[in-house]
Enzyme design. Structure first.
Site, PDB file in Angstrom:
ATOM      1  N   LYS A 204      -2.782  -4.707  -9.611  1.00 22.94           N
ATOM      2  CA  LYS A 204      -3.852  -5.316  -9.095  1.00 22.94           C
ATOM      3  C   LYS A 204      -4.551  -4.868 -10.824  1.00 22.94           C
ATOM      4  O   LYS A 204      -4.962  -4.513 -11.620  1.00 22.94           O
ATOM      5  CB  LYS A 204      -4.820  -3.703  -8.127  1.00 22.94           C
TER       6      LYS A 204
HETATM    7  C1  LIG Z   1      -4.655  -6.259   1.206  1.00 22.59           C
HETATM    8  C2  LIG Z   1      -3.603  -5.243   0.833  1.00 22.59           C
HETATM    9  N1  LIG Z   1      -3.858  -3.687   1.369  1.00 22.59           N
HETATM   10  C3  LIG Z   1      -3.254  -2.621   1.473  1.00 22.59           C
HETATM   11  C4  LIG Z   1      -2.159  -2.837   0.117  1.00 22.59           C
HETATM   12  C5  LIG Z   1      -1.422  -1.465  -0.180  1.00 22.59           C
HETATM   13  O1  LIG Z   1      -1.710  -1.079  -1.109  1.00 22.59           O
HETATM   14  P1  LIG Z   1      -0.763   0.387  -2.108  1.00 22.59           P
HETATM   15  O2  LIG Z   1      -0.027  -0.215  -2.615  1.00 22.59           O
HETATM   16  O3  LIG Z   1      -1.851   0.977  -3.405  1.00 22.59           O
HETATM   17  O4  LIG Z   1      -0.366   1.256  -1.164  1.00 22.59           O
HETATM   18  C6  LIG Z   1      -2.246  -3.591  -0.242  1.00 22.59           C
HETATM   19  C7  LIG Z   1      -1.250  -4.273  -1.351  1.00 22.59           C
HETATM   20  O5  LIG Z   1      -0.511  -4.957  -2.493  1.00 22.59           O
HETATM   21  C8  LIG Z   1      -2.795  -4.561   0.341  1.00 22.59           C
HETATM   22  O6  LIG Z   1      -2.834  -6.361  -1.080  1.00 22.59           O
END
Ligand SMILES: Cc1ncc(COP(=O)(O)O)c(C=O)c1O
Length: 413
Positions: A204
């Protein structure tokens, strides 16, 4: 002339500078490495950046947003509206709660859900609406928020938990995993929905290696202190005191009233995040410059549709630069990715639409109900956009992209 044959361009390598490494070292040597003072400072810094009344950090977007759904009392028999075009996590947390992810197709231009599409999918069983700011492009928060607050929705809302009674309407929770640093009417994304969930995963814009945060902007009928104390406690097994508070003399005793989770952020992660946040405005500017370079090079190319990055009120966080190659099929896109890989250029696809995944196919989902997500998937290619790229890299990527698309579009005898 640069030697293009030696270029290796990653898709989204993190930007970790000496200041970040020193910040982590300082915490490692401090005698306290799990959730503690550095985490508190990171949360305060995030509140300042986001102009948010309260931000709490967790181990990931996934754990944070699942906790939010559980807090709202989302469970069996409930529906949560989400886009069909998103990462698996958006739907998984709804399923974890025993509820039903109800998928909505995306708009072909903006590639996010629109108010009209959400309205068409709404039923009295809808307990939460969770749009996704795909690639960092914010959904129309104002329109969605106004709709969820409108009399027809409130009149038909069937509350099944104490929090739902207080709300009197569905929860507006934003999947802002990609949109940290995006703006709407000059305000950062983070206070437009009831709860905004950010991801600080390794790829990110702003990373803590793994991690996530919730920014709260709750109706005034809810007690913010009490609510966020619940989240904090539930991220630590439901304990009434954190590990740090327990070590402080005379206060070791604690209670547990609810079976909580274990999804806190550590001070080590927070140190990475704080250092990244200090430099974030510069990082965002560089991303914007790269996006502008891609745009200039590709805007007159007939086969290419560019992502929407700015309009009169909204500006992207420039997390992804996802183009569409008009009328491409997914096999052609995959061949293109393989050729670019041979040139040392890593690309990606965001995302495989949920109905194409076995999990959701087996739940009875079918791609034919989501034609815009299907077309977007077939044509979509995310180009590298990160701080390790220089202008020559971007020129090289565009050159190779155009060359290979030309080849793949030309029928060979
Ligand atoms: C659109 C979206 N939502 C949720 C997530 C989940 O994030 P995390 O890996 O911090 O749980 C991601 C992860 O890439 C994502 O791209």
């Amino acid at each position: 002339m640069f030697d293009s044959s030696k270029r290796q361009i990653g898709f989204a390598p993190p930007s970790i500078d000496n200041e970040c490494i020193a910040a982590v070292e300082r915490v490692l040597r401090s005698g306290w490495i799990t959730s503690g003072p550095e985490l508190k400072a990171f949360e305060n810094d995030l509140e300042t950046y986001l102009k948010s009344p309260r931000v709490l950090c967790f181990s990931s977007w996934t754990t944070a947003c699942e906790l939010a759904l559980r807090w709202f009392g989302v469970g069996p028999g409930d529906d949560v509206l989400i886009p069909a075009m998103t990462y698996a996590a958006t739907a998984n947390i709804v399923l974890h709660c025993g509820a039903r992810p109800v998928m909505v197709d995306i708009d072909p231009i903006e590639r996010v859900v629109t108010l009209e599409k959400l309205q068409a999918a709404w039923t009295p069983q809808t307990k939460a609406v969770m749009p996704v700011d795909l690639g960092g492009w914010p959904v129309d928060y104002k329109a969605i928020g106004n709709w969820l607050n409108s009399a027809p929705i409130r009149e038909r809302f069937q509350a099944t938990s104490a929090v739902q009674e207080t709300f009197g309407r569905p929860l507006f929770i934003s999947d802002a995993a990609h949109s940290f640093g995006a703006h709407i009417e000059n305000m950062p994304v983070g206070t437009q929905a009831d709860i905004t969930g950010f991801s600080f995963h390794a790829v990110k814009n702003l990373t803590t290696a793994e991690g996530g945060a919730l920014s709260f902007s709750l109706p005034s009928s809810l007690d913010l202190e009490q609510t966020t104390a619940w989240f904090r406690s539930m991220s630590l097994h439901g304990q009434s005191k954190s590990a740090l508070e327990k070590t402080q003399s005379g206060t070791w005793q604690y209670d547990v009233v609810e079976a909580g989770y274990k999804c806190n952020m550590t001070d080590i992660q927070a140190a990475i995040g704080r250092s990244q946040l200090r430099n974030y405005p510069d990082h965002l500017n560089r991303r914007k410059e790269i996006a502008a370079q891609y745009t200039k090079a590709l805007e007159t190319v007939p086969w290419c549709t560019l992502p929407v990055l700015k309009d009169a009120t909204r500006e992207s966080a420039y997390h992804l630069f996802s183009i569409r190659i008009n009328r491409f099929q997914s096999a052609q896109r995959d061949a293109l990715m393989a050729r670019l890989k041979e040139d040392g250029i890593a690309t990606n696809v965001h995302f495989i639409p949920l109905p194409l995944l076995s999990l959701h196919r087996n739940r009875g989902e079918h791609m034919r109900h989501y034609p815009e997500s299907e077309a977007c998937f077939n044509e979509q290619l995310s180009l590298p956009i990160h701080l390790h790229l220089d202008d020559e890299d971007v020129t090289w990527i565009v050159e190779r992209l155009c060359y290979h698309v030309g080849e793949l579009m030309t029928p060979h005898a």
